[in-house]
Design a protein around this motif. Sequence first.
Motif, PDB file in Angstrom:
ATOM      1  N   MET A   1       0.946  -0.849   0.149  1.00  0.00           N
ATOM      2  CA  MET A   1      -0.119  -0.026   0.220  1.00  0.00           C
ATOM      3  C   MET A   1       0.893   0.973   0.346  1.00  0.00           C
ATOM      4  O   MET A   1       1.744   1.264   0.664  1.00  0.00           O
ATOM      5  N   GLN A   2       1.132   2.178  -0.444  1.00  0.00           N
ATOM      6  CA  GLN A   2       1.240   3.082  -0.566  1.00  0.00           C
ATOM      7  C   GLN A   2       0.744   4.922  -0.692  1.00  0.00           C
ATOM      8  O   GLN A   2      -0.936   4.805   0.060  1.00  0.00           O
ATOM      9  N   ILE A   3       1.189   5.377  -0.190  1.00  0.00           N
ATOM     10  CA  ILE A   3       0.178   6.629   1.346  1.00  0.00           C
ATOM     11  C   ILE A   3       0.812   7.676   0.777  1.00  0.00           C
ATOM     12  O   ILE A   3       2.279   8.221   0.720  1.00  0.00           O
ATOM     13  N   TYR A  54       8.947   0.394  11.965  1.00  0.00           N
ATOM     14  CA  TYR A  54       7.429  -0.142  12.327  1.00  0.00           C
ATOM     15  C   TYR A  54       6.658  -1.082  11.327  1.00  0.00           C
ATOM     16  O   TYR A  54       6.621  -1.577  11.099  1.00  0.00           O
ATOM     17  N   PHE A  55       6.640  -0.154  10.124  1.00  0.00           N
ATOM     18  CA  PHE A  55       5.361  -0.252   9.250  1.00  0.00           C
ATOM     19  C   PHE A  55       6.012  -0.862   7.700  1.00  0.00           C
ATOM     20  O   PHE A  55       5.319  -0.485   6.666  1.00  0.00           O
ATOM     21  N   GLY A  56       6.916  -0.028   7.899  1.00  0.00           N
ATOM     22  CA  GLY A  56       7.658   0.221   5.858  1.00  0.00           C
ATOM     23  C   GLY A  56       7.395  -1.551   5.109  1.00  0.00           C
ATOM     24  O   GLY A  56       7.685  -0.950   3.891  1.00  0.00           O
ATOM     25  N   ASP A  65       5.293  11.034  -6.255  1.00  0.00           N
ATOM     26  CA  ASP A  65       5.593  10.133  -6.813  1.00  0.00           C
ATOM     27  C   ASP A  65       7.356   9.193  -6.091  1.00  0.00           C
ATOM     28  O   ASP A  65       8.036   8.926  -6.737  1.00  0.00           O
ATOM     29  N   HIS A  66       7.734  10.376  -4.995  1.00  0.00           N
ATOM     30  CA  HIS A  66       8.889   9.122  -5.123  1.00  0.00           C
ATOM     31  C   HIS A  66       8.733   8.901  -3.404  1.00  0.00           C
ATOM     32  O   HIS A  66       7.777   9.808  -2.665  1.00  0.00           O
ATOM     33  N   ARG A  67       9.949   8.314  -2.739  1.00  0.00           N
ATOM     34  CA  ARG A  67       9.728   7.527  -1.336  1.00  0.00           C
ATOM     35  C   ARG A  67      10.439   8.495  -0.455  1.00  0.00           C
ATOM     36  O   ARG A  67      11.681   9.344  -1.027  1.00  0.00           O
ATOM     37  N   ILE A  68      10.114   8.597   0.410  1.00  0.00           N
ATOM     38  CA  ILE A  68      10.206  10.000   1.638  1.00  0.00           C
ATOM     39  C   ILE A  68      10.629   8.788   2.683  1.00  0.00           C
ATOM     40  O   ILE A  68      10.075   8.241   3.051  1.00  0.00           O
ATOM     41  N   GLY A  69      11.630   9.620   3.444  1.00  0.00           N
ATOM     42  CA  GLY A  69      12.152   8.881   4.737  1.00  0.00           C
ATOM     43  C   GLY A  69      12.819   7.884   4.845  1.00  0.00           C
ATOM     44  O   GLY A  69      12.593   6.955   5.999  1.00  0.00           O
ATOM     45  N   SER A  70      13.372   7.708   4.102  1.00  0.00           N
ATOM     46  CA  SER A  70      14.024   6.237   4.365  1.00  0.00           C
ATOM     47  C   SER A  70      15.362   6.552   4.184  1.00  0.00           C
ATOM     48  O   SER A  70      16.098   7.933   4.829  1.00  0.00           O
TER      49      SER A  70
END
Length: 70
Positions: A1-3, A54-56, A65-70
């Motif tokens: 799922m993507q948010i 915890y939920f990645g 459309d870019h992954r954040i917080g990694s």
Amino acid sequence: MQIHLDQKDARIIGQDLLEYAETLSEALGMDTFRIQEEMQSGDLNHLIITFNYYFGEYIELLDSDHRIGS
């Protein structure tokens, strides 16, 4: 799922992620209070990193459309 997160309002992002964390942690049998407390123990970046920790595996956070917080 993507948010998809709108980073224009950090307060809303933080509140949304805390709500997602509550729902997910309860569904997964995790300690909701401890996770939310840990998420709130720093700034927004800390909150995002903690959420991802915890939920990645279940949720991918995106901004434009870019992954954040990694």
